[in-house]
Design a protein around this motif. Sequence first.
Motif, mmCIF file in Angstrom:
data_model
loop_
_atom_site.group_PDB
_atom_site.id
_atom_site.type_symbol
_atom_site.label_atom_id
_atom_site.label_comp_id
_atom_site.label_asym_id
_atom_site.label_seq_id
_atom_site.Cartn_x
_atom_site.Cartn_y
_atom_site.Cartn_z
ATOM 1 N N ARG A 85 3.493 -3.064 8.141
ATOM 2 C CA ARG A 85 4.586 -3.839 7.524
ATOM 3 C C ARG A 85 4.530 -3.854 5.993
ATOM 4 N N ARG A 86 3.368 -3.456 5.414
ATOM 5 C CA ARG A 86 3.295 -3.455 3.947
ATOM 6 C C ARG A 86 2.915 -2.078 3.391
ATOM 7 N N THR A 87 3.121 -1.025 4.182
ATOM 8 C CA THR A 87 2.687 0.310 3.740
ATOM 9 C C THR A 87 3.859 1.280 3.645
ATOM 10 N N VAL A 88 3.903 2.007 2.518
ATOM 11 C CA VAL A 88 4.829 3.121 2.351
ATOM 12 C C VAL A 88 3.988 4.384 2.496
ATOM 13 N N SER A 89 4.188 5.136 3.581
ATOM 14 C CA SER A 89 3.391 6.349 3.814
ATOM 15 C C SER A 89 4.186 7.568 3.382
ATOM 16 N N ILE A 90 3.496 8.441 2.650
ATOM 17 C CA ILE A 90 4.157 9.623 2.077
ATOM 18 C C ILE A 90 3.431 10.881 2.547
ATOM 19 N N ILE B 217 9.054 9.888 3.585
ATOM 20 C CA ILE B 217 8.469 8.548 3.511
ATOM 21 C C ILE B 217 8.704 7.873 4.850
ATOM 22 N N THR B 218 7.695 7.168 5.356
ATOM 23 C CA THR B 218 7.916 6.253 6.477
ATOM 24 C C THR B 218 7.461 4.869 6.027
ATOM 25 N N ALA B 219 8.272 3.865 6.323
ATOM 26 C CA ALA B 219 7.960 2.479 5.912
ATOM 27 C C ALA B 219 8.939 1.542 6.617
ATOM 28 N N ILE C 139 0.870 -1.182 0.000
ATOM 29 C CA ILE C 139 0.000 0.000 0.000
ATOM 30 C C ILE C 139 0.905 1.230 0.000
ATOM 31 N N VAL C 140 0.693 2.109 -0.964
ATOM 32 C CA VAL C 140 1.420 3.384 -0.964
ATOM 33 C C VAL C 140 0.387 4.463 -0.675
ATOM 34 N N THR C 141 0.610 5.247 0.384
ATOM 35 C CA THR C 141 -0.374 6.274 0.731
ATOM 36 C C THR C 141 0.208 7.666 0.491
ATOM 37 N N ASP C 142 -0.621 8.559 0.023
ATOM 38 C CA ASP C 142 -0.255 9.961 -0.178
ATOM 39 C C ASP C 142 -1.130 10.761 0.775
#
Length: 400
Positions: free
Chosen positions: A235-240, A257-259, A209-212
């Motif tokens: 564990r499966r998210t890239v937060s932006i 980015i936090t991940a 999951i990539v979040t903006d």
Amino acid sequence: MTHAYGSWRRAAGAARLLGPEGEVAPTVFAEMSALATATGAINLGQGYPDEDTPDEVRGAALEAISSGQNQYAPGRGTADLLDAVAHHQRRFYDLDWDPATEIIATAGATEALAAALLALLDGPDDEVVVFEPFYDAYAALIGLAGARLVPVPLTWPDFQPDLDELSAAVTDRTRVILVNDPHNPTGTVFSPAMKSRIVELAERHDAVIVTDEVYEHLVFEQPHLPIAALPGAARRTVSISSGGKTFRATGWKIGWITAPADLVTAVLAVKQYLTYANGTPFQPAIARGLVSGDGFFERIAADMRHKASVLGAGLAAAGFEVSSPDATYFTVADAAALGFDDAAEFCRELPRLAGVIAVPLTAFVTAAHHDDYRSLVRFAACKRLDVLEEAASRLAEIER
Ligand code: PMP
Ligand code: GLN
């Protein structure tokens, strides 16, 4: 004449900016801001504030420049920014990220998105599930990565996705579910149930999951709930996110980015060859902003809510049908109520009709779904109240 070969064509083509002779149109933001400059119209098109960066944050940048912080920053970002992001994620969301391995600074959310998508996608068999309409960079970057965009529609007037349509869109080919929450261009906030479903589907199909979340602090009612804070998601998210909207500093381009470390390592492997590093003196300044007191964050959300309600009331009084945004700079209005069926044409005429600039929602959708959004227009409320009131009174003069 344009150069005949290269992946630039995929980026421009996916963004629907590539003409039949290979010519490249400007983005809707560039086109509409140029039209605002040329006509002197009030620019409610491109989303940028007309009030300055808070004094303290600006002062911190000036201080950093004066004290000689003007050479390359470390590739991952300056220590003060990485610490401030870690502190911010713990304070607001109870999320724990290690600044040494799980956070990186980027050149705005835009570079973060570019690095994440280029890092995680690998060719034409890879699919990215995207909620449509979507921020214009998404299609261009997915195109550049050579992957396939699979849209899930958000429909007027509440712009909430349908759970069944979402479930059908996510398959074992899905590499990334790209979630923009709060959402540009609609101003929607996804429900907690919707976010949980996204996590479930990502787990079932082993997608990232990539979040903006660049509008995380401009939510009008309840506090922002990041997907990474849901059970099993981190564990499966890239937060932006980025400092542009929160600190009225869209020209500084400081994002992050936090991940988990494995995902950060993958994204950093690409990011270090995009910019390597950027904005050395602006990083400590955004760090200063991120540790602001609660009052600051409460004020900016309340201020945006008030501005959105002034804009919405003005649009309704002018005869538009208007959506009610939960967050962000943006309000969507239906120009069909005023007798205009084609929002793109309407927006091109709007400087002459009313001395105002807005952008058509069709700039945020795939060609296949153009007609579903044909008469919808996005207006930005991130302007001084007197400017919004003047815009509203001008819009009320449009003859139907
Ligand atoms: N994502 C969304 C949803 C946006 O609206 C924007 C534009 N402000 C960006 C990303 C780009 O952010 P930045 O200016 O930090 O690159
Ligand atoms: N994010 C801004 C908007 O949506 C514009 C950014 C840009 O011009 N690329 O209006």
